[in-house]
Design an enzyme around this catalytic site. Structure first.
Site, short mmCIF file in Angstrom:
data_model
loop_
_atom_site.label_atom_id
_atom_site.label_comp_id
_atom_site.label_asym_id
_atom_site.label_seq_id
_atom_site.Cartn_x
_atom_site.Cartn_y
_atom_site.Cartn_z
CB SER A 1 -0.94 -0.02 1.21
OG SER A 1 -1.80 1.10 1.20
CB SER A 2 1.04 4.26 -0.49
OG SER A 2 1.50 5.59 -0.41
CE1 TYR B 1 0.22 4.78 -5.53
CE2 TYR B 1 0.15 6.26 -3.64
CZ TYR B 1 0.74 5.21 -4.32
OH TYR B 1 1.82 4.57 -3.78
CE LYS C 1 -0.45 1.57 -3.95
NZ LYS C 1 0.07 0.21 -4.24
#
Length: 253
Positions: free
Chosen positions: A138-139, A152, A156
């Site tokens: 993920s982020s 995005y 994520k």
């Protein structure tokens, strides 16, 4: 520490560059068998040759993870070639930050469904494994609103929710599922290298946000991924591990 990865069979998507390549290399270094994919056929061939030159068992395939049939065929080929699958690392991202419909579609097809389809395709093999482990990438953008808010960050975040659901529902089958959320990660040719060249003001701003004064290296992220994927982390499932140098400020309870 012995991660007990020798002989285990791993799949990594997006294995030719950056974090994905570092994960693939680290798995090989720890003695795992490897199947990896990426979209660019020539890059896949070059990286596969490099990995194989060390004597490692490696399969590289050119695959767009947004293509359901191609992804399923790759997973089937990998399982046959390696005699099964123990570890799945869903690493590919469309890096869709634009708030147009095309960005939302590519984020859904690649980040979200690329992950779901990879896991689904690998599940019959994982169910037979004694050390089954799913890692999704993920982020920090899943936790905080930043310049990547939009497709995005949204997808994520969805990947984390999906993975924690997997952990709960698969625990009885002894299949672990965890997420790693990297902070800004710098490597030659990567997104932050491009931003440094094309938008130095944004790069400087992003760099200043991290109290360590720097960005992560792909290897630093890979170390966390490979540990979580390994039998050494046998009682860790359903977690989201931040690798961000204290970039995020929210308390994760």
């Amino acid at each position: 520490m012995d991660l007990k990865l020798k002989g285990l069979r791993a799949i990594v998507t997006g294995g030719t560059k950056g974090i994905g390549r570092a994960i693939a290399q680290t798995l090989i270094d720890e003695g795992a068998q490897l199947a990896f994919c990426a979209r660019n056929a020539s890059e896949v061939a070059a990286v596969a040759a490099e990995f194989s030159s060390t004597g490692a068992t490696v399969l590289g395939c050119a695959v767009d993870v947004g293509d359901e049939a191609a992804l399923a065929a790759f997973v089937a080929q990998a399982s046959t070639a390696m005699g099964g699958i123990d570890i799945v690392v869903a690493n590919v991202s469309a890096l869709a930050v634009g708030n147009d419909e095309a960005g939302w579609k590519s984020g859904f097809d690649v980040d979200m469904m690329g992950t779901v389809r990879l896991v689904n395709a690998a599940m019959p093999s994982l169910e037979k494994s004694q050390h089954a482990s799913i890692i999704t990438i993920s982020s920090v953008s899943a936790r905080e609103i930043d310049f990547a808010a939009g497709p995005y960050g949204a997808f994520k975040a969805a990947v984390i929710h999906y993975t924690q659901g997997l952990a709960f529902h698969l625990a009885g089958k002894k299949i672990r599922a965890n997420t790693v959320s990297p902070g800004n990660t710098y490597f030659a040719g990567g997104i932050w290298d491009q931003i440094e060249q094309g938008n130095p003001a944004l790069f400087k701003e992003a760099l200043a946000l991290n109290p360590t004064g720097r960005m992560a290296s792909p290897q630093e992220v890979a170390n966390a991924v490979v540990f979580l994927a390994s039998p050494a982390a046998s009682f860790i499932t359903g977690t989201n591990l931040l690798v961000d140098g204290a970039l995020t400020r929210g308390v994760q309870l």
